[in-house]
Design a protein around this motif. Structure first.
Motif, PDB file in Angstrom:
ATOM      1  N   ALA A  47       1.976   5.988   4.240  1.00  0.00           N
ATOM      2  CA  ALA A  47       0.576   5.941   3.782  1.00  0.00           C
ATOM      3  C   ALA A  47      -0.369   6.294   4.937  1.00  0.00           C
ATOM      4  CB  ALA A  47       0.261   4.558   3.218  1.00  0.00           C
TER       5      ALA A  47
ATOM      6  N   ARG B  81      -0.267   9.936   5.458  1.00  0.00           N
ATOM      7  CA  ARG B  81      -1.012  10.621   4.385  1.00  0.00           C
ATOM      8  C   ARG B  81      -2.519  10.591   4.660  1.00  0.00           C
ATOM      9  NH1 ARG B  81      -0.993  12.757  -0.590  1.00  0.00           N
ATOM     10  NH2 ARG B  81      -2.436  11.989  -2.162  1.00  0.00           N
TER      11      ARG B  81
ATOM     12  N   LEU C 121      -4.667  13.907   5.087  1.00  0.00           N
ATOM     13  CA  LEU C 121      -5.779  14.209   4.161  1.00  0.00           C
ATOM     14  C   LEU C 121      -7.115  14.355   4.898  1.00  0.00           C
ATOM     15  CD1 LEU C 121      -4.967  11.875   1.104  1.00  0.00           C
ATOM     16  CD2 LEU C 121      -4.731  14.360   1.221  1.00  0.00           C
TER      17      LEU C 121
ATOM     18  N   LYS D 142      -8.285  17.925   5.883  1.00  0.00           N
ATOM     19  CA  LYS D 142      -8.847  18.861   4.893  1.00  0.00           C
ATOM     20  C   LYS D 142     -10.354  19.034   5.065  1.00  0.00           C
ATOM     21  CE  LYS D 142      -5.429  18.422   1.310  1.00  0.00           C
ATOM     22  NZ  LYS D 142      -5.257  18.743  -0.085  1.00  0.00           N
TER      23      LYS D 142
ATOM     24  N   PRO E  93     -10.616  14.505  -0.111  1.00  0.00           N
ATOM     25  CA  PRO E  93     -10.334  13.893  -1.427  1.00  0.00           C
ATOM     26  C   PRO E  93     -10.502  12.365  -1.303  1.00  0.00           C
ATOM     27  CG  PRO E  93      -8.294  14.506  -0.322  1.00  0.00           C
ATOM     28  CD  PRO E  93      -9.392  14.816   0.634  1.00  0.00           C
TER      29      PRO E  93
ATOM     30  N   PRO F  74     -11.108   9.623  -3.231  1.00  0.00           N
ATOM     31  CA  PRO F  74     -10.310   8.619  -3.975  1.00  0.00           C
ATOM     32  C   PRO F  74      -8.865   8.531  -3.463  1.00  0.00           C
ATOM     33  CG  PRO F  74     -11.584   9.966  -5.475  1.00  0.00           C
ATOM     34  CD  PRO F  74     -11.705  10.621  -4.138  1.00  0.00           C
ATOM     35  N   ALA F  75      -8.254   9.685  -3.183  1.00  0.00           N
ATOM     36  CA  ALA F  75      -6.869   9.692  -2.673  1.00  0.00           C
ATOM     37  C   ALA F  75      -6.798   9.048  -1.289  1.00  0.00           C
ATOM     38  CB  ALA F  75      -6.342  11.128  -2.618  1.00  0.00           C
ATOM     39  N   LEU F  76      -7.816   9.317  -0.472  1.00  0.00           N
ATOM     40  CA  LEU F  76      -7.853   8.724   0.874  1.00  0.00           C
ATOM     41  C   LEU F  76      -7.994   7.200   0.812  1.00  0.00           C
ATOM     42  CD1 LEU F  76     -10.024  11.294   2.819  1.00  0.00           C
ATOM     43  CD2 LEU F  76      -7.925  10.271   3.695  1.00  0.00           C
TER      44      LEU F  76
ATOM     45  N   ARG G 106      -7.156   5.259  -1.675  1.00  0.00           N
ATOM     46  CA  ARG G 106      -5.882   4.727  -2.204  1.00  0.00           C
ATOM     47  C   ARG G 106      -4.834   4.634  -1.096  1.00  0.00           C
ATOM     48  NH1 ARG G 106      -6.505   7.698  -6.782  1.00  0.00           N
ATOM     49  NH2 ARG G 106      -5.215   9.384  -5.984  1.00  0.00           N
ATOM     50  N   ALA G 107      -4.664   5.731  -0.356  1.00  0.00           N
ATOM     51  CA  ALA G 107      -3.646   5.764   0.711  1.00  0.00           C
ATOM     52  C   ALA G 107      -3.951   4.731   1.799  1.00  0.00           C
ATOM     53  CB  ALA G 107      -3.565   7.164   1.317  1.00  0.00           C
TER      54      ALA G 107
ATOM     55  N   TYR H 237      -3.035   1.333   0.450  1.00  0.00           N
ATOM     56  CA  TYR H 237      -1.568   1.187   0.466  1.00  0.00           C
ATOM     57  C   TYR H 237      -1.104   0.833   1.875  1.00  0.00           C
ATOM     58  CZ  TYR H 237      -0.854   3.241  -4.228  1.00  0.00           C
ATOM     59  OH  TYR H 237      -0.848   3.483  -5.574  1.00  0.00           O
TER      60      TYR H 237
END
Lengths: 151, 125
Positions: free
Chosen positions: A22, A25, A29, A32, A36, A38-40, A42-43, A46
């Motif tokens: 995580a 990730r 991320l 980039k 992103p 929401p994905a960041l 979340r990760a 986690y």
């Protein structure tokens, strides 16, 4: 070793590895150009909760089983440095992880707009996340050495 | 609009407070760990004991558990305190500096812990 301590040890290792993935990730991320968010978030969550679970399960195992059973074997064995250097350092450095990952998660959650607009701020968070990931890898490798020392 | 600005300022202060507290907490963990190992006194029988580690063990069952509990307590107290007293930043520079400070703290504290236990094993052991 009882089933309970075996489960704790497995949980410590597995959640630690989930945390490493995580964290990696999050670092990846953050490279980039358009984040992103929401994905960041979340990760990063986690990572934080995985390290926290790994902290508790590993801590309980260390406190109630390792100190009385495994530690004497390692210290009296051929590789005492596995405990005296790597376990001693690992157990204390592990205490850093939840604080550092919580900070990353909070910055991503509460300063998402600023991160999206400010590449310098994003780069600084990426560097922090990279070192958190690197530290997690060092902790994992220390764990491998300790296991080797115990065997 | 005013409410949005107020929320934005509050978020900024929470982030700043948490970042500063995390850096201080890391140094606290290193400080109490190294002090706990180095501070030794002879007890009544002449045996060397570690008063800091023994105190943490007496309070929390294990010195490591004690360090964890104290670190979490310190982090929460300082986060609340700094979130209240720090001024919100008008640009992202102050938060950027705090993130960099946390990165440096993480590196320095990790090297200090691994370095100290390596030194203890090679020289003092």
């Amino acid at each position: 070793m009882s089933t309970f301590f075996a489960v704790l040890l497995i949980a410590h290792v597995l959640f630690g590895l989930v945390g490493v993935m995580a964290s990696f990730r999050v670092t990846f991320l953050l490279i980039k150009s358009t984040l992103p968010i929401p994905a960041l978030i979340r990760a990063s969550m986690y990572a934080f909760f995985s390290y926290l679970i790994s902290w508790f399960s590993g801590g309980w195992y260390y406190w109630k089983h390792y100190g009385g059973v495994v530690k004497p074997k390692i210290v009296d064995g051929a590789f005492p440095w596995a405990h005296l250097v790597f376990m001693e350092a690992k157990e204390h450095v592990f205490l850093f992880m939840p604080f550092a990952t919580l900070c990353i998660a909070l910055v991503l959650w509460l300063k998402a707009d600023a991160l999206q607009q400010d590449p310098a701020l994003r780069k600084k968070l990426m560097v922090l996340s990279f070192f958190v990931t690197l530290l997690a890898v060092i902790i994992t490798l220390s764990g491998v050495l300790i296991t080797g020392g115990a065997r | 609009m005013v409410l949005d600005k107020e929320i934005c300022m509050r978020k900024d202060k929470i982030v700043q407070g948490t970042l500063v507290s995390a850096s201080i907490t890391l140094f606290f963990i290193v400080g109490i760990t190294i002090a706990g190992e180095l501070y030794k006194v002879a007890d009544a029988s002449g045996k060397m004991v570690n008063p800091i580690k023994d105190y943490l063990k007496a309070l929390h069952g294990h010195h490591w558990v004690g360090k964890g509990i104290w670190a979490v307590a310190l982090f929460i107290v300082l986060s609340v305190l700094f979130s209240l007293v720090l001024r919100p930043s008008t640009d992202g520079k102050r938060i950027g500096s705090m993130i960099s400070a946390l990165t440096v703290s993480l590196i320095v504290c990790t090297l200090a812990v691994y370095g100290f236990f390596t030194y203890e094993f090679l020289i003092a052991h």
